[in-house]
Motif scaffolding. Structure first.
Motif, PDB file in Angstrom:
ATOM      1  N   SER A 146      62.318  19.364  30.708  1.00  0.00           N
ATOM      2  CA  SER A 146      62.458  20.160  31.930  1.00  0.00           C
ATOM      3  C   SER A 146      63.783  20.902  31.986  1.00  0.00           C
ATOM      4  CB  SER A 146      62.325  19.270  33.171  1.00  0.00           C
ATOM      5  OG  SER A 146      60.992  18.830  33.329  1.00  0.00           O
ATOM      6  N   ALA A 147      64.722  20.540  31.121  1.00  0.00           N
ATOM      7  CA  ALA A 147      65.995  21.258  31.059  1.00  0.00           C
ATOM      8  C   ALA A 147      65.815  22.682  30.551  1.00  0.00           C
ATOM      9  CB  ALA A 147      66.973  20.507  30.162  1.00  0.00           C
ATOM     10  N   PHE A 148      64.719  22.932  29.820  1.00  0.00           N
ATOM     11  CA  PHE A 148      64.533  24.275  29.263  1.00  0.00           C
ATOM     12  C   PHE A 148      63.100  24.793  29.372  1.00  0.00           C
ATOM     13  CE2 PHE A 148      64.590  21.057  25.911  1.00  0.00           C
ATOM     14  CZ  PHE A 148      63.350  21.230  25.317  1.00  0.00           C
ATOM     15  N   ARG A 149      62.198  24.040  30.018  1.00  0.00           N
ATOM     16  CA  ARG A 149      60.828  24.514  30.256  1.00  0.00           C
ATOM     17  C   ARG A 149      60.576  24.476  31.761  1.00  0.00           C
ATOM     18  NH1 ARG A 149      57.367  24.735  25.668  1.00  0.00           N
ATOM     19  NH2 ARG A 149      55.653  24.977  27.145  1.00  0.00           N
ATOM     20  N   ALA A 150      60.518  25.629  32.380  1.00  0.00           N
ATOM     21  CA  ALA A 150      60.412  25.692  33.838  1.00  0.00           C
ATOM     22  C   ALA A 150      58.964  25.518  34.303  1.00  0.00           C
ATOM     23  CB  ALA A 150      60.948  27.019  34.350  1.00  0.00           C
ATOM     24  N   VAL A 151      58.803  24.707  35.338  1.00  0.00           N
ATOM     25  CA  VAL A 151      57.533  24.606  36.058  1.00  0.00           C
ATOM     26  C   VAL A 151      57.863  24.623  37.546  1.00  0.00           C
ATOM     27  CG1 VAL A 151      56.361  23.323  34.233  1.00  0.00           C
ATOM     28  CG2 VAL A 151      57.561  22.077  36.040  1.00  0.00           C
ATOM     29  N   SER A 152      56.877  24.828  38.369  1.00  0.00           N
ATOM     30  CA  SER A 152      57.126  24.913  39.804  1.00  0.00           C
ATOM     31  C   SER A 152      57.359  23.539  40.408  1.00  0.00           C
ATOM     32  CB  SER A 152      55.950  25.591  40.502  1.00  0.00           C
ATOM     33  OG  SER A 152      54.769  24.820  40.342  1.00  0.00           O
ATOM     34  N   ARG A 153      58.016  23.523  41.558  1.00  0.00           N
ATOM     35  CA  ARG A 153      58.253  22.341  42.385  1.00  0.00           C
ATOM     36  C   ARG A 153      59.252  21.345  41.784  1.00  0.00           C
ATOM     37  NH1 ARG A 153      53.770  21.864  46.197  1.00  0.00           N
ATOM     38  NH2 ARG A 153      54.295  19.662  46.460  1.00  0.00           N
ATOM     39  N   LEU A 154      60.008  21.767  40.787  1.00  0.00           N
ATOM     40  CA  LEU A 154      60.984  20.863  40.173  1.00  0.00           C
ATOM     41  C   LEU A 154      62.360  21.524  40.050  1.00  0.00           C
ATOM     42  CD1 LEU A 154      58.968  19.198  37.248  1.00  0.00           C
ATOM     43  CD2 LEU A 154      59.661  18.134  39.404  1.00  0.00           C
ATOM     44  N   GLN A 158      65.120  20.168  37.450  1.00  0.00           N
ATOM     45  CA  GLN A 158      65.318  20.937  36.235  1.00  0.00           C
ATOM     46  C   GLN A 158      66.742  21.459  36.126  1.00  0.00           C
ATOM     47  OE1 GLN A 158      60.843  22.522  35.296  1.00  0.00           O
ATOM     48  NE2 GLN A 158      62.021  23.698  36.765  1.00  0.00           N
ATOM     49  N   ALA A 159      67.312  21.869  37.239  1.00  0.00           N
ATOM     50  CA  ALA A 159      68.705  22.321  37.220  1.00  0.00           C
ATOM     51  C   ALA A 159      69.643  21.194  36.824  1.00  0.00           C
ATOM     52  CB  ALA A 159      69.092  22.879  38.584  1.00  0.00           C
ATOM     53  N   SER A 160      69.381  19.992  37.344  1.00  0.00           N
ATOM     54  CA  SER A 160      70.247  18.853  37.025  1.00  0.00           C
ATOM     55  C   SER A 160      70.142  18.467  35.558  1.00  0.00           C
ATOM     56  CB  SER A 160      69.916  17.659  37.919  1.00  0.00           C
ATOM     57  OG  SER A 160      68.647  17.102  37.606  1.00  0.00           O
ATOM     58  N   LYS A 161      68.931  18.521  35.000  1.00  0.00           N
ATOM     59  CA  LYS A 161      68.752  18.152  33.596  1.00  0.00           C
ATOM     60  C   LYS A 161      69.329  19.218  32.667  1.00  0.00           C
ATOM     61  CE  LYS A 161      66.795  14.128  33.970  1.00  0.00           C
ATOM     62  NZ  LYS A 161      67.508  12.908  33.502  1.00  0.00           N
ATOM     63  N   ALA A 162      69.216  20.492  33.047  1.00  0.00           N
ATOM     64  CA  ALA A 162      69.847  21.536  32.247  1.00  0.00           C
ATOM     65  C   ALA A 162      71.363  21.350  32.222  1.00  0.00           C
ATOM     66  CB  ALA A 162      69.486  22.909  32.805  1.00  0.00           C
ATOM     67  N   ALA A 163      71.921  21.006  33.364  1.00  0.00           N
ATOM     68  CA  ALA A 163      73.351  20.763  33.429  1.00  0.00           C
ATOM     69  C   ALA A 163      73.752  19.538  32.606  1.00  0.00           C
ATOM     70  CB  ALA A 163      73.786  20.584  34.886  1.00  0.00           C
ATOM     71  N   LEU A 164      72.909  18.503  32.621  1.00  0.00           N
ATOM     72  CA  LEU A 164      73.198  17.308  31.840  1.00  0.00           C
ATOM     73  C   LEU A 164      73.201  17.623  30.344  1.00  0.00           C
ATOM     74  CD1 LEU A 164      73.637  14.232  31.704  1.00  0.00           C
ATOM     75  CD2 LEU A 164      71.143  13.973  31.688  1.00  0.00           C
ATOM     76  N   SER A 165      72.266  18.444  29.910  1.00  0.00           N
ATOM     77  CA  SER A 165      72.227  18.824  28.501  1.00  0.00           C
ATOM     78  C   SER A 165      73.492  19.582  28.100  1.00  0.00           C
ATOM     79  CB  SER A 165      70.983  19.661  28.223  1.00  0.00           C
ATOM     80  OG  SER A 165      69.806  18.880  28.371  1.00  0.00           O
ATOM     81  N   MET A 166      73.984  20.469  28.966  1.00  0.00           N
ATOM     82  CA  MET A 166      75.231  21.178  28.664  1.00  0.00           C
ATOM     83  C   MET A 166      76.433  20.247  28.751  1.00  0.00           C
ATOM     84  SD  MET A 166      76.937  23.627  27.599  1.00  0.00           S
ATOM     85  CE  MET A 166      75.750  24.957  27.455  1.00  0.00           C
TER      86      MET A 166
END
Length: 253
Positions: A146-154, A158-166
């Protein structure tokens, strides 16, 4: 198993069920002592301690809320129970499926506090302890595709996981001179307690999601354990800043 983690001591958060528990039990089987945390399910967490006792390994537990725990006290407690920590597995998770236009400030703040703020400061404390000891260590952040595959209602999740990956990549660069390695595991569609409302209560939706996975099945928590063993062990001594995507090939298409 062949004892690849013999002599290592790991702090694993969110280890009463799902991916955290699978990693904890795999570490124990490979010879590690573990200190685990759980939010509410003490009975399930104690099953992990019983598993460790049967394997002849030390294990201890504390109940905590990732949004309010004193991280320094958590590491002090872990040190007192099993000794200085060599491996940190950041696995706390909070998810809300509220539509973006309806997401409340409280939901947003809790998502970021659990999924990003806690791993940030837990990694900081762990790294300071490693540096003070003059030894390296391994941090394993559990992110998500979910850090790099967007779906609705998340959106918040998804923003938090993208930030965690960075955060993984940033810390990997900054902590490398101290021998502290930081890597990520990004699971794909995995059957856990957090999404039981789908795989147990809405099997048609679950089956539809599985159609897009080349290996033709959803993941189970133990699918992540081998990668975690690798990242915790000396076999990955030249790996840092990596993101191991475990999703049955979904991200390849």
């Amino acid at each position: 198993m062949n004892g690849r983690l013999r002599g290592k001591r790991a702090l694993i958060t969110g280890a009463s069920s799902g991916i955290g528990r699978a990693i904890a039990e795999a570490f124990i089987t490979e010879g590690a002592d573990v200190f685990i945390t759980a939010r509410t399910d003490e009975a399930a967490a104690r099953e992990v301690l019983e598993f460790a006792a049967r394997q002849g390994q030390r294990a201890s537990l504390t109940l905590m809320e990732a949004t309010s725990v004193c991280i320094e006290a958590l590491f002090d407690e872990a040190h007192a129970a099993i000794g200085p920590i060599d491996v940190l597995v950041n696995n706390p998770a909070f998810i809300t499926r509220t539509p973006f236009l309806e997401l409340s400030n409280d939901e947003y703040e809790q998502t970021l506090a659990v999924n990003l703020r806690f791993p940030f400061f837990a990694t900081q404390r762990f790294a300071k302890n490693c540096i003070a000891r003059g030894q390296g260590g391994s941090v394993i952040n559990i992110s998500s595709v979910s850090a790099f595959r967007a779906v609705s209602r998340l959106s918040a999740y998804q923003a938090s996981k993208a930030a965690l990956s960075m955060l993984t990549r940033s810390c990997a660069v900054e902590l490398a001179p101290h021998g502290v390695r930081v890597n990520t595991i990004s699971p794909g569609l995995t059957a856990t307690g957090g999404n039981a409302s789908q795989w147990r209560d809405a099997p048609a939706i679950w089956q539809e999601r599985k159609k897009h996975i080349p290996l033709q099945r959803a993941g189970i928590p133990s699918d992540m354990a081998g990668a975690a063993i690798l990242l915790a062990s000396d076999d990955s001594s030249w790996m840092t800043g990596a993101d191991l995507v475990i999703d049955g090939g979904h991200s390849a298409i």
